[in-house]
Design a protein around this motif. Structure first.
Motif, PDB file in Angstrom:
ATOM      1  N   GLU A  20       0.857  -1.186   0.000  1.00  0.00           N
ATOM      2  CA  GLU A  20       0.000   0.000   0.000  1.00  0.00           C
ATOM      3  C   GLU A  20       0.889   1.231   0.000  1.00  0.00           C
ATOM      4  OE1 GLU A  20      -3.504  -0.704   2.953  1.00  0.00           O
ATOM      5  OE2 GLU A  20      -1.723  -1.756   3.638  1.00  0.00           O
TER       6      GLU A  20
ATOM      7  N   ALA B 101       0.801   5.683  -0.279  1.00  0.00           N
ATOM      8  CA  ALA B 101       0.028   6.930  -0.315  1.00  0.00           C
ATOM      9  C   ALA B 101       0.999   8.102  -0.344  1.00  0.00           C
ATOM     10  CB  ALA B 101      -0.886   7.027   0.894  1.00  0.00           C
ATOM     11  N   GLN B 102       0.674   9.093  -1.129  1.00  0.00           N
ATOM     12  CA  GLN B 102       1.493  10.310  -1.186  1.00  0.00           C
ATOM     13  C   GLN B 102       0.567  11.523  -1.188  1.00  0.00           C
ATOM     14  OE1 GLN B 102       1.981   8.157  -4.130  1.00  0.00           O
ATOM     15  NE2 GLN B 102       3.461   6.930  -2.992  1.00  0.00           N
ATOM     16  N   LEU B 103       1.013  12.568  -0.532  1.00  0.00           N
ATOM     17  CA  LEU B 103       0.332  13.855  -0.589  1.00  0.00           C
ATOM     18  C   LEU B 103       1.390  14.931  -0.723  1.00  0.00           C
ATOM     19  CD1 LEU B 103      -2.511  14.034   2.087  1.00  0.00           C
ATOM     20  CD2 LEU B 103      -2.747  14.136  -0.388  1.00  0.00           C
TER      21      LEU B 103
ATOM     22  N   ALA C   3       5.793  20.827   0.500  1.00  0.00           N
ATOM     23  CA  ALA C   3       5.602  19.967   1.672  1.00  0.00           C
ATOM     24  C   ALA C   3       4.992  18.677   1.164  1.00  0.00           C
ATOM     25  CB  ALA C   3       4.678  20.629   2.689  1.00  0.00           C
ATOM     26  N   SER C   4       5.558  17.583   1.557  1.00  0.00           N
ATOM     27  CA  SER C   4       5.021  16.316   1.061  1.00  0.00           C
ATOM     28  C   SER C   4       5.201  15.223   2.107  1.00  0.00           C
ATOM     29  CB  SER C   4       5.714  15.908  -0.248  1.00  0.00           C
ATOM     30  OG  SER C   4       7.087  15.710  -0.032  1.00  0.00           O
ATOM     31  N   GLY C   5       4.371  14.235   1.990  1.00  0.00           N
ATOM     32  CA  GLY C   5       4.469  13.080   2.879  1.00  0.00           C
ATOM     33  C   GLY C   5       4.138  11.820   2.103  1.00  0.00           C
ATOM     34  N   SER C   6       4.830  10.744   2.411  1.00  0.00           N
ATOM     35  CA  SER C   6       4.593   9.469   1.735  1.00  0.00           C
ATOM     36  C   SER C   6       4.580   8.350   2.754  1.00  0.00           C
ATOM     37  CB  SER C   6       5.700   9.165   0.712  1.00  0.00           C
ATOM     38  OG  SER C   6       5.830  10.202  -0.205  1.00  0.00           O
ATOM     39  N   LEU C   7       3.779   7.369   2.464  1.00  0.00           N
ATOM     40  CA  LEU C   7       3.738   6.169   3.292  1.00  0.00           C
ATOM     41  C   LEU C   7       3.849   4.945   2.400  1.00  0.00           C
ATOM     42  CD1 LEU C   7       0.802   7.118   5.645  1.00  0.00           C
ATOM     43  CD2 LEU C   7       3.181   6.868   6.317  1.00  0.00           C
ATOM     44  N   TYR C   8       4.498   3.936   2.901  1.00  0.00           N
ATOM     45  CA  TYR C   8       4.649   2.692   2.147  1.00  0.00           C
ATOM     46  C   TYR C   8       4.547   1.548   3.155  1.00  0.00           C
ATOM     47  CZ  TYR C   8       6.838  -0.942  -0.744  1.00  0.00           C
ATOM     48  OH  TYR C   8       7.101  -2.088  -1.459  1.00  0.00           O
TER      49      TYR C   8
ATOM     50  N   GLY D 267       8.681  12.326   5.247  1.00  0.00           N
ATOM     51  CA  GLY D 267       8.158  13.697   5.271  1.00  0.00           C
ATOM     52  C   GLY D 267       9.223  14.630   4.736  1.00  0.00           C
ATOM     53  N   GLU D 268       8.824  15.562   3.902  1.00  0.00           N
ATOM     54  CA  GLU D 268       9.820  16.403   3.246  1.00  0.00           C
ATOM     55  C   GLU D 268       9.308  17.835   3.167  1.00  0.00           C
ATOM     56  OE1 GLU D 268      10.984  14.597  -0.377  1.00  0.00           O
ATOM     57  OE2 GLU D 268      12.836  15.735  -0.558  1.00  0.00           O
TER      58      GLU D 268
END
Lengths: 193, 644
Positions: free
Chosen positions: B262, B264-266, B284-289, B314-315
């Motif tokens: 799974e 997700a990125q924003l 500003a960005s965030g990702s999950l894996y 997180g960036e």
């Protein structure tokens, strides 16, 4: 950043735990030790040595698996197994004074007498890795490419402090399902040396 | 358009002119790229060469995912293995190539490999590829180059698209998008579903070569002009991918392997014009894996395992572009990121890293020397594991004539040790060998020289030639901490001990000999050497060539494409004599050929018939590429496309 992280966190974890999604085999673990086969004086047994934190103790005289309360004092066992480690009840491992001598290039049936020399027993760690120097430590050949353990072409003679001797061959490390540490052994008595 | 004292300022001018900074072409039709300088600039005027695979190329190739798309592209080396499809550039390892989506890092590398099959192409507007070190702008992991996937942005007042494809091996693909674009607001939604039965190149055993999979994707983005000087872009995406495969262990155990991935990125990107000559871009960005993996042993449970890996990123970033005087476009920026990983394979089950970087670059149009620009740049990065790493680069572009461009660049790159290399704690349940991470690892580093020229002798012919040399030091490799001995398994760890070099020549040509006919060809010579063993690096073909023919018969509404790749012998390692020790072997050369025929229908779309890997190249151990696949696809667009 905080709202972003919070939102993305909400998006993840949607999938259920895979273990709930699919039940694995309901079969018993192949972890059961196989039946003891006896053919005259010769015995064969597949021992479940898969536990990483426990030893399995074996009596060679009757093929019984034992659960000694204090293996360091117990005189009933001769061979102990934990995964690929085989210890004998001698030296630093046990009290029965077992010594081991390899016999190269002969099958179990061809070995009829204990060799005259080459005897050794389990010794204390000599190379500083915390593992004793097992007398049966060279029972396998390790393939560094496939990480498969194959029994060496070798038979061992074992004699305990009371003079009882056996010949022992390790015949396999994997069972029919491919489970490692299911150690197949075949052994028979030998005349005293 | 603001005053543009030199062509070098095109990037800022483009970016400043509207919220369309990422548009693929400016109003004059020049192709725009962002990866060369981190600022929208004309591809022709970029100080380092940028290869672009456009949306048109993507559609014409008939590819469904990034791996299929990049396979057969000039100078790109896609290698498939149990880790997925990995990309090499200039002979460098996949973990030495930085893969970005809209400039943001991607999680989920396995043994350093980002599986290119994970990325469906329906969301990609174009792929920008910069070969050679990009660490001066992008920091860690850009040793061999940067591949930036630019996602699609709305460019029509209202449009809806539907794509369907079906083919052999249970291949089914469907995707749909809706987009709307107004004066101040625009937005797009995309959704896709993909599945395949996988394939098995060695049916004599139970193991599969490539897993069956099902994948669902959603993505959306919106852009708003909040005022004459302020724009805001927001994007988000989510993916769920399930894989089912079978493997056979060395001891003969048959293992069913199931995975669910799974992602997700924003991301949020405000952009602010500060007068006519400056622009501030924030990010500003965030990702999950998350990857769950279940291994189910057939006929027993001793080897059953379940693992749950999770990564979070997180960036934050800020970048200021400013035109100063008549000849400078200055870019300064700062980035900070945090990465966290939870995995049962890490010592302690958890890893974390923080990283901060400062970068500066000046595009300087040298006064008095027509067509010459010099671009010095550097980045200083501080990582919580290994401290400070500087990465300078000097690039030079000379427009020797309107049809001849020469580029030279020299710079350094580096790759950060992964969590696995730093923190792994793995014990093989069967053989008992142990692999341990080494927390004191330093980054791998490279020094590189790139020289290239592009020449368009006329409007129908384009030629390019380039040479490269990369010196790699402090390479991280598995080392034996303690050899296996009687009764004791081997212990392995990681160390910065290896060094290597790669060098080569890249030639490419494109021709349009007649209306509707386009020919492309490329050849890459790659030499490499592992200095520790004085042998070529594994898997790199010395010779690699590609050829492509595009034929468009507009009057009949027909188009056809043929893509071929010819790949020379590749040095590999395997146990050929059965002694348990690895031997060098040579994988034979191969040729891959894809064909596609497309016919437009009713002006609203197209029907296409294609064959991938027509020659059925492949081998269960030496070349695990997908076997021949025949497919049929339908594309529909509403409203009708202009000119249809």
């Amino acid at each position: 950043m905080r709202p972003v992280t919070a939102l993305t966190t909400l998006c993840l974890g949607c999938a259920p735990d895979l273990r709930e999604d699919r039940a694995t085999d309901s079969l018993p673990p192949s972890a059961d030790t196989g039946a003891l086969f006896t053919d005259g004086d010769e015995r064969s047994l597949t021992v479940n040595a898969t536990a990483t934190d426990a030893w399995v103790y074996l009596s060679l005289s009757d093929g019984a698996l034992l659960s000694p309360a204090d293996p360091a004092q117990d005189l009933g066992w001769r061979l102990a197994l934990q995964r690929y480690n085989l210890a004998v009840s001698g030296g630093v491992s046990g009290p029965a004074g077992v010594e081991v001598a390899p016999v190269e290039g002969q099958s179990l049936d061809e070995v009829t007498a204990a060799p005259a020399d080459g005897w050794r027993t389990d010794l204390a760690d000599a190379d500083g890795d915390g593992v004793p120097e097992y007398a049966l430590g060279d029972w396998y050949v390790y393939d560094a490419t496939t990480h498969v353990l194959t029994p060496a072409d070798r038979v061992y003679a074992l004699c305990d402090g009371a003079g009882a001797c056996f010949k022992l061959a390790v015949e396999g490390y994997y069972d029919d399902a491919g489970t490692p540490a299911m150690v197949s052994l075949r052994w028979a008595p030998l005349p005293s040396r | 358009m603001p005053p543009s004292p030199t062509p070098l300022l095109l990037g800022l001018a483009l970016a400043a002119s509207s919220a369309r900074a990422e548009d693929p072409a400016d109003e004059a039709g020049a192709e725009v790229v962002v990866t060369a300088t981190r600022t929208a600039t004309s591809r022709a005027e970029a100080p380092v060469a940028v290869e672009v695979i456009t949306r048109e190329d993507i559609v014409a190739a008939g590819a469904e995912n990034l791996a299929d798309l990049l396979e057969g592209q000039p100078g790109l080396d896609v290698e498939r293995s149990y880790l997925g499809a990995a990309l090499r550039l200039q002979g460098m390892n996949p973990d030495q190539v930085l893969i970005l989506v809209d400039g943001e890092r991607v999680l989920g590398a396995k043994d350093g490999v980002i599986d290119l099959s994970r990325f469906p192409v329906e969301a990609i507007e174009r792929v920008e590829i910069v070969k050679g070190p990009g660490s001066a702008l992008y920091g860690a992991d850009a040793m061999g180059g940067v591949v930036n996937l630019i996602t699609r942005a709305p460019d029509e007042p209202l449009r809806a698209e539907l794509h369907l494809r079906g083919g052999g091996r249970g291949t089914q693909d469907a995707s749909a998008s809706v987009e709307a674009k107004g004066e101040r607001l625009s937005g797009q939604l995309l959704a896709g579903a993909h599945r395949s039965d996988g394939y098995d190149l060695s049916p004599e055993d139970e193991a599969t070569t490539a897993s069956a999979f099902q994948q669902w994707d959603v993505a959306g983005q919106g852009r708003a002009a909040l005022g004459p000087n302020l724009s805001l872009a927001a994007r988000g995406s989510g993916t769920r991918r399930s894989l089912q495969g079978v493997e056979v262990s060395g001891g003969g155990a048959v293992l069913d392997r199931l995975s669910v991935i799974e992602e997700a990125q924003l991301g949020l990107t405000p952009r602010l014009l500060l007068g006519a000559r400056s622009m501030l871009t924030l990010g500003a960005s965030g990702s999950l894996y998350r990857e769950q993996q279940l291994v189910d042993q057939r006929g027993a449970t001793a080897l059953d395992t379940y693992e749950d890996h999770q990564e979070r990123l997180g960036e934050l970033s800020a970048q200021l572009d400013r035109a100063t005087g008549d000849h400078h476009l200055l870019t300064v920026g700062a980035e900070g990121l945090g990465v966290w990983m939870d995995s049962p394979r890490l010592d302690g089950g958890h890893g974390a890293r923080a990283r901060a970087g400062l970068f500066v670059q000046d595009v300087w149009g040298v006064p008095g020397v027509s067509g010459l620009s010099v671009v010095p740049g550097a980045r200083l990065e501080l990582d919580s594991w290994y401290g400070v790493v500087p990465a300078p680069r000097l690039a030079l572009r000379w427009q020797a004539s309107p049809r001849l461009t020469v580029r030279v660049s020299a710079g350094t790159g580096y790759r950060a040790p992964s969590f696995k290399e730093l923190l792994l704690r793995f014990e093989n349940p069967g053989a008992g060998y142990v692999v341990e991470g080494t927390p004191t690892l330093r980054p791998e580093t490279s020094r590189s020289l790139q020289l290239g020229a592009e020449w368009a002798p006329n409007d129908k012919l384009w030629l390019s030639a380039g040479v490269f040399h990369n010196d790699l030091t402090d390479l991280i490799t598995i080392t034996t901490l303690k050899a296996a001995s009687a009764g004791e398994p081997a212990r392995y760890g990681y160390a910065n001990v290896a060094s290597a070099w790669t060098a080569g020549v890249e030639l490419a040509a494109e021709a349009r000999p007649a209306d509707g006919l386009q020919l492309k060809a490329s050849y890459t010579l790659t030499e490499s050497r592992d200095e520790s063993i004085q042998l070529p690096l594994e898997g790199r073909a010395r010779h690699r060539g590609t050829a492509q023919v595009n034929l468009n018969l507009d009057t009949l509404g027909l188009s056809a494409q043929a893509r071929a790749a010819l790949v020379g012998a590749r040095p590999l390692t395997g146990d050929t004599d059965g002694d348990g020790a690895p031997d060098r072997i040579e994988a034979p050369p191969y040729a891959a050929l894809d064909l596609r025929l497309e016919r437009s229908v009713w002006g609203r779309g197209a029907v296409a018939l294609g064959v991938d890997n027509l020659l059925n190249a492949g081998d269960p151990s030496l070349l695990t590429m997908p076997p021949r696949l025949v497919y049929l696809s339908v594309d529909l667009t509403h409203p009708r496309r202009d000119g249809a």
